[in-house]
Design an enzyme around this catalytic site. Structure first.
Site, PDB file in Angstrom:
ATOM      1  N   TYR A 109       0.855  -1.186   0.000  1.00 11.37           N
ATOM      2  CA  TYR A 109       0.000   0.000   0.000  1.00 11.37           C
ATOM      3  C   TYR A 109       0.891   1.237   0.000  1.00 11.37           C
ATOM      4  CZ  TYR A 109      -3.274   3.607   1.329  1.00 11.37           C
ATOM      5  OH  TYR A 109      -4.009   4.756   1.329  1.00 11.37           O
ATOM      6  N   GLU A 197      -3.414   7.534  -4.206  1.00  9.62           N
ATOM      7  CA  GLU A 197      -3.295   6.232  -3.558  1.00  9.62           C
ATOM      8  C   GLU A 197      -2.970   5.156  -4.590  1.00  9.62           C
ATOM      9  OE1 GLU A 197      -6.153   4.336  -0.308  1.00  9.62           O
ATOM     10  OE2 GLU A 197      -6.815   3.804  -2.320  1.00  9.62           O
TER      11      GLU A 197
END
Ligand code: GDP
Ligand code: MN
Length: 396
Positions: A109, A197
């Protein structure tokens, strides 16, 4: 403003971040054709909607034959895909992205957010990618790495390398990971994004680092500096009520309740929503007319609020500093007359030219309830809405 995954990846590529090859498709036939242009015996068909968590909702399918591609594409196109981020109404899939499949060894992530307390961009990373950041922080809180970027110097190579090391990456991957982190930061910074993101950022079987998914939001107030980003807007993905108001220069946030709110200033709007809730009602929206609102602008605000079929009562709450209560009142009167408003309407005016404003309302002979204080206004609009609900045979 949000953009689609494929658009975000196109931008990432410009900033030196590796992304899989792929093409856009608007029909099952085109999806099959796109896959033929790519190498490999597998491809991934991905629904392009402004939402994450598409995978769990069936919006991401790894396919190994033309038939599977066509099936996945026909299932997705034209569907309102419901993810836990879209709300129950879902988002319409109008286009697909067909990508070469990636051999995933590890999912990471990597996120960049504007931290309001730090007043800086913060990098958030975790070696436990693939799941959403909320789940990572609930399940693997110790895996989360945070790193604050100093805006004066931007993301430094040593800082990016440090994040890469903290992720536990193999030394052979550090240079690539560092290039990815600095590239993504540059994109966020140079294009005035408010959030970026990459989830997952993957390490492939052959030891490459590739961005497999990307979400970006841009600061609307900076879009004028980036016309090529404004071009990427897809109105089909936005709340129709917000688009209507936004196109007319009004600040509007759509909510789920029944009481429409026309207010000036974001602070007063928040206080108004709280007071409505405390009085037992649910706001349908948050509309800020801004400063120096003309009667025309007030009329336009009414149109934007009444555009929402859920609205059953309207509250106008103005604390006029730069605004003028007489202009607001004039706009209110015109709105009631021109739009033939039948819904209960409560108006609370305070500040500049308040006497003139109240006089205009009183002399209009229209069915407008007035209030002196915000609390009184909230009570009155909630009780008017309750009565309207009861009359319509709905239990409030
Ligand atoms: P999201 O669900 O909207 O976040 O969509 P993603 O693009 O992140 O895809 C969801 C998941 O699908 C990823 O976390 C991967 O596990 C999987 N996935 C996506 N692309 C590929 C691929 O090329 N190969 C494989 N094996 N899995 C993929
Ligand atoms: Mn994802």
């Amino acid at each position: 403003m949000d953009i689609h995954e494929y658009q975000a990846k196109e931008l990432l590529k410009r900033f030196g971040v590796n992304v899989p090859r792929g093409g856009i498709a608007y029909s099952p036939e085109q999806a099959v054709y796109r896959a033929q242009e790519l190498s490999g015996d597998k491809c991934v068909v991905k629904a392009q909607i402004h939402s994450g968590a598409r995978g769990k909702a069936g919006g991401v399918r790894v396919c190994s034959s033309d038939e599977e591609i066509a099936d996945a594409a026909s299932w997705m196109l034209g569907r309102k895909l419901v993810t836990h981020q879209t709300g129950p109404q879902g988002k319409l899939v109008g286009r697909l992205y067909v990508e070469e499949a990636t051999d995933i060894r590890q999912e990471i992530y990597l996120g960049f957010v504007m931290d309001r307390t730090e007043e800086r961009v913060v990098v958030v990373a975790s070696a436990q990618g693939g799941m959403e950041i909320e789940d990572i922080s609930a399940n693997e809180p110790d895996s989360i790495i945070r790193s604050v970027v100093d805006p004066a110097v931007g993301m430094q190579a040593f800082q990016a390398r440090e994040i890469a090391f903290q992720l536990g990456l193999d030394p052979s991957l550090i240079a690539q990971a560092s290039k990815t982190i600095t590239g993504a930061y540059k994109m966020m910074d140079q294009l005035d994004a408010s959030m970026l993101e990459i989830n997952p950022l993957v390490v492939t079987g052959s030891g490459e680092i590739v961005a497999l998914d990307c979400k970006v939001s841009f600061d609307d107030n900076a879009l004028f500096r980036h016309p090529e980003i404004s071009e990427l807007r897809d109105k089909s993905q936005e709340d129709a009520r917000e688009t209507y108001a936004g196109d007319r220069g009004l600040n509007y946030i759509g909510l789920e309740g029944e009481i429409g709110c026309i207010v000036n200033g974001a602070g007063l709007a928040m206080a108004t929503l709280d007071m409505i809730k405390m009085a037992g009602g649910e706001p349908a929206n948050f509309l800020d007319v801004g400063g120096g609102a003309s009667p025309e602008r007030v009329l336009m605000s009414f149109k934007a609020v009444l555009n929402d079929p859920n609205v059953e009562a309207v509250l106008v709450n103005i604390f006029a500093g730069i605004n003028r209560c007489d202009w607001i009142a004039e706009g209110v009167v015109r709105a009631v007359q021109e739009l033939d408003l039948k819904l209960p309407l409560v108006v609370r005016l305070s500040g500049t030219n308040v006497e003139e404003g109240r006089k205009i309302l009183a002399e209009s002979d229209l069915n407008i309830t007035t209030a002196e204080t915000l609390a009184e206004a909230a009570e009155k609009v909630v009780s008017a809405w309750r009565m309207a609900e009861a009359k319509n045979g709905r239990a409030a």
